[in-house]
Scaffold this motif. Structure first.
Motif, PDB file in Angstrom:
ATOM      1  N   SER A  27       0.838  -1.200   0.000  1.00  0.00           N
ATOM      2  CA  SER A  27       0.000   0.000   0.000  1.00  0.00           C
ATOM      3  C   SER A  27       0.875   1.253   0.000  1.00  0.00           C
ATOM      4  N   THR A  28       0.300   2.364  -0.407  1.00  0.00           N
ATOM      5  CA  THR A  28       1.033   3.626  -0.410  1.00  0.00           C
ATOM      6  C   THR A  28       0.894   4.334   0.945  1.00  0.00           C
ATOM      7  N   ILE A  29       1.748   5.313   1.167  1.00  0.00           N
ATOM      8  CA  ILE A  29       1.663   6.111   2.390  1.00  0.00           C
ATOM      9  C   ILE A  29       0.328   6.852   2.435  1.00  0.00           C
ATOM     10  N   ALA A  30      -0.131   7.327   1.282  1.00  0.00           N
ATOM     11  CA  ALA A  30      -1.417   8.031   1.226  1.00  0.00           C
ATOM     12  C   ALA A  30      -2.562   7.127   1.672  1.00  0.00           C
ATOM     13  N   GLU A  31      -2.514   5.857   1.297  1.00  0.00           N
ATOM     14  CA  GLU A  31      -3.554   4.914   1.698  1.00  0.00           C
ATOM     15  C   GLU A  31      -3.499   4.661   3.207  1.00  0.00           C
ATOM     16  N   ALA A  32      -2.295   4.564   3.738  1.00  0.00           N
ATOM     17  CA  ALA A  32      -2.140   4.387   5.187  1.00  0.00           C
ATOM     18  C   ALA A  32      -2.662   5.611   5.927  1.00  0.00           C
ATOM     19  N   LEU A  33      -2.389   6.787   5.374  1.00  0.00           N
ATOM     20  CA  LEU A  33      -2.830   8.034   5.988  1.00  0.00           C
ATOM     21  C   LEU A  33      -4.355   8.107   6.039  1.00  0.00           C
ATOM     22  N   GLU A  34      -5.003   7.664   4.993  1.00  0.00           N
ATOM     23  CA  GLU A  34      -6.464   7.673   4.947  1.00  0.00           C
ATOM     24  C   GLU A  34      -7.052   6.753   6.016  1.00  0.00           C
ATOM     25  N   ASP A  40      -9.853   4.760  15.174  1.00  0.00           N
ATOM     26  CA  ASP A  40      -9.781   5.104  16.590  1.00  0.00           C
ATOM     27  C   ASP A  40      -8.420   4.746  17.176  1.00  0.00           C
ATOM     28  N   ASP A  41      -7.638   3.997  16.430  1.00  0.00           N
ATOM     29  CA  ASP A  41      -6.322   3.571  16.890  1.00  0.00           C
ATOM     30  C   ASP A  41      -5.261   4.482  16.283  1.00  0.00           C
ATOM     31  N   ASN A  42      -4.199   4.749  17.044  1.00  0.00           N
ATOM     32  CA  ASN A  42      -3.115   5.587  16.540  1.00  0.00           C
ATOM     33  C   ASN A  42      -2.275   4.861  15.499  1.00  0.00           C
ATOM     34  N   PHE A  43      -2.354   3.546  15.449  1.00  0.00           N
ATOM     35  CA  PHE A  43      -1.522   2.759  14.549  1.00  0.00           C
ATOM     36  C   PHE A  43      -2.375   1.901  13.623  1.00  0.00           C
ATOM     37  N   VAL A  44      -1.823   1.604  12.458  1.00  0.00           N
ATOM     38  CA  VAL A  44      -2.406   0.618  11.565  1.00  0.00           C
ATOM     39  C   VAL A  44      -1.346  -0.451  11.346  1.00  0.00           C
ATOM     40  N   VAL A  65       2.725   9.911  12.988  1.00  0.00           N
ATOM     41  CA  VAL A  65       4.042  10.471  13.327  1.00  0.00           C
ATOM     42  C   VAL A  65       5.106   9.973  12.350  1.00  0.00           C
ATOM     43  N   ASP A  66       4.993   8.721  11.917  1.00  0.00           N
ATOM     44  CA  ASP A  66       5.915   8.206  10.902  1.00  0.00           C
ATOM     45  C   ASP A  66       5.821   9.036   9.626  1.00  0.00           C
ATOM     46  N   VAL A  67       4.587   9.368   9.245  1.00  0.00           N
ATOM     47  CA  VAL A  67       4.363  10.154   8.034  1.00  0.00           C
ATOM     48  C   VAL A  67       4.915  11.568   8.207  1.00  0.00           C
ATOM     49  N   ILE A  68       4.673  12.170   9.377  1.00  0.00           N
ATOM     50  CA  ILE A  68       5.156  13.520   9.650  1.00  0.00           C
ATOM     51  C   ILE A  68       6.678  13.589   9.542  1.00  0.00           C
ATOM     52  N   CYS A  69       7.365  12.665  10.199  1.00  0.00           N
ATOM     53  CA  CYS A  69       8.828  12.660  10.168  1.00  0.00           C
ATOM     54  C   CYS A  69       9.354  12.406   8.752  1.00  0.00           C
ATOM     55  N   TYR A  70       8.648  11.563   8.007  1.00  0.00           N
ATOM     56  CA  TYR A  70       9.052  11.275   6.625  1.00  0.00           C
ATOM     57  C   TYR A  70       8.911  12.520   5.753  1.00  0.00           C
ATOM     58  N   LEU A  71       7.820  13.255   5.936  1.00  0.00           N
ATOM     59  CA  LEU A  71       7.587  14.453   5.139  1.00  0.00           C
ATOM     60  C   LEU A  71       8.535  15.589   5.516  1.00  0.00           C
ATOM     61  N   CYS A  72       9.174  15.498   6.677  1.00  0.00           N
ATOM     62  CA  CYS A  72      10.107  16.542   7.108  1.00  0.00           C
ATOM     63  C   CYS A  72      11.415  16.537   6.314  1.00  0.00           C
ATOM     64  N   LYS A  73      11.653  15.498   5.555  1.00  0.00           N
ATOM     65  CA  LYS A  73      12.833  15.491   4.687  1.00  0.00           C
ATOM     66  C   LYS A  73      12.642  16.571   3.627  1.00  0.00           C
ATOM     67  N   ASP A  74      13.710  17.316   3.345  1.00  0.00           N
ATOM     68  CA  ASP A  74      13.608  18.465   2.445  1.00  0.00           C
ATOM     69  C   ASP A  74      13.004  18.109   1.091  1.00  0.00           C
ATOM     70  N   ILE A  82       4.155  13.623  -4.200  1.00  0.00           N
ATOM     71  CA  ILE A  82       4.964  12.507  -4.710  1.00  0.00           C
ATOM     72  C   ILE A  82       5.400  11.609  -3.558  1.00  0.00           C
ATOM     73  N   ALA A  83       5.782  12.228  -2.450  1.00  0.00           N
ATOM     74  CA  ALA A  83       6.233  11.457  -1.284  1.00  0.00           C
ATOM     75  C   ALA A  83       5.145  10.525  -0.775  1.00  0.00           C
ATOM     76  N   LEU A  84       3.889  10.987  -0.798  1.00  0.00           N
ATOM     77  CA  LEU A  84       2.782  10.185  -0.278  1.00  0.00           C
ATOM     78  C   LEU A  84       2.419   9.012  -1.181  1.00  0.00           C
ATOM     79  N   LYS A  85       2.962   9.002  -2.385  1.00  0.00           N
ATOM     80  CA  LYS A  85       2.715   7.892  -3.307  1.00  0.00           C
ATOM     81  C   LYS A  85       3.704   6.748  -3.115  1.00  0.00           C
TER      82      LYS A  85
END
Length: 383
Positions: A27-34, A40-44, A65-74, A82-85
């Motif tokens: 799955s993509t990061i975008a799908e995990a984010l959705e 109701d759970d903080n994790f999938v 939080v994993d997504v946030i830290c990943y997106l913090c890369k310049d 693109i990153a979320l794909k």
């Protein structure tokens, strides 16, 4: 009583636990984010799916939080779309043993040993009764998982068995760890990105302190998990103190939203600026009720007082039904009893409690893992 406690199986702790929400590792990061935004759970849970369902295994877990830290890369801030794909597998920590599959018959003692060896989640098959041709048989279908919090909560129901250890102070039990993740309040929040990632793995937090190590607050993965992915923009542009105000109570002051937008524009991070602007315009945060004056006064008060003032808890469309936590640190003192600290952590749904002196200077941290070590040692005398 002691023998009865030790004889419990994990199936006893799984009663009433919901089945895991899961995603394929492809799955993509975008799908995990959705999924995370509607859960109701903080994790999938992430699964390495196989044609044979019996061979499918949970290989990790992901939170916002994993997504946030990943997106913090310049490079990802320049083009978050693109990153979320990218596949969700890029978010999984390269640390073996964080997720362990166990059988429902696994004993409580074995579960504690696995956690002390580094496991964060124990994946357990849920037994369900299936009626076929008027005959009942046991069939294992969905899975749930057990956490350190589940184990501690279960042990608290029999805390009297651990007397007198449960009444000893955490200082006496020597379970206060001085090794803490910290950042000074005036430092850029971006300097804490590595510490936040580490805190997420260790199930702790990042203490925000002044030059004399007075505890002011915290940047907690548990709080960040109640936000959305655009917090990455704030993490890259604000100070640690301002970031606490930004994520506090589920939404930032309007003034800080303007600051983040201006700094994104200044750094030519147009991709994140567009993503951030769209999120704000869609009600990404409940900032409309936070005036500039309210922010200024609360920010000034936070610098005078070691802890933020109580505030209004708000929610918005981009937040799920999860409990929204404040950036106020949960604290105890060296002379606090083990049982008091356990109850405090459970009540606030965190895996740790900061330890401070009377002057609010930071001493260290006590974690569920530290507590379980003491409990595990006491089992030796109970067996």
């Amino acid at each position: 009583m002691a023998v009865s406690l030790l004889s419990h199986e994990l199936s006893d702790l799984c009663l009433g636990k919901p089945a895991l929400r899961s995603l394929s590792i492809t799955s993509t990061i975008a799908e995990a984010l959705e999924v995370l935004k509607t859960s109701d759970d903080n994790f999938v849970s992430i699964w390495n799916c196989d044609d044979d369902e019996c061979c499918s295994r949970c290989v990790g877990k992901v939170c916002i939080v994993d997504v946030i830290c990943y997106l913090c890369k310049d490079e990802n801030l320049v083009s978050p779309s693109i990153a979320l794909k990218q596949p969700v597998s890029v978010l999984l920590p390269k640390i073996p043993g964080l997720i362990i599959h166990v059988e429902p018959s696994c004993s409580l003692l074995e579960a504690i040993d696995l956690i002390l060896e580094g496991a964060q989640n124990l994946v357990v098959p849920i037994k369900t009764k299936v009626f076929n041709n008027k005959r009942s048989k046991q069939q294992q279908k969905p899975f749930c998982w057990l956490t350190q919090e589940d184990i501690i909560r279960f042990l608290l129901s029999s805390i009297g068995l651990f007397s007198p250890i449960s009444s000893f102070s955490i200082d006496t039990l020597n379970i206060i760890s001085p090794n803490t993740l910290t950042i000074e309040y005036h430092s850029p929040a971006s300097a804490a990105i590595g510490a936040i990632s580490r805190a997420l793995v260790e199930q702790t937090s990042v203490a925000v302190v002044d030059s004399e190590r007075t505890l002011i607050g915290e940047i907690s993965p548990f709080t960040l998990a109640c936000c959305d992915e655009t917090v990455a923009a704030a993490l890259k542009t604000l100070s640690s103190m301002d970031l606490m105000a930004y994520i506090d109570c589920g939404g930032p002051p309007e003034e800080l939203v303007k600051v983040v937008s201006a700094k994104l524009k200044e750094k030519n991070m147009n991709g994140m600026l567009q993503h951030f602007t769209v999120s704000m315009s869609c009600g990404g945060f409940s900032s409309s009720s936070s005036s500039d004056e309210e922010y200024s006064s609360s920010s000034m008060a936070a610098q005078v007082s070691p802890f933020p003032r109580p505030g209004r808890i708000s929610r918005s469309m981009s937040y799920s039904a999860r409990m929204v936590r404040r950036s106020e640190a949960i604290v105890c003192h060296p002379k606090s009893s083990l049982v008091a600290v356990m109850i405090q952590a459970i009540a606030h749904r965190v895996n740790y409690v900061w330890v401070i002196e009377e002057d609010c200077s930071l001493v260290g941290i006590v974690t569920f893992s530290d507590m379980l070590k003491v409990v595990r040692e006491s089992f030796e005398t109970m067996a």
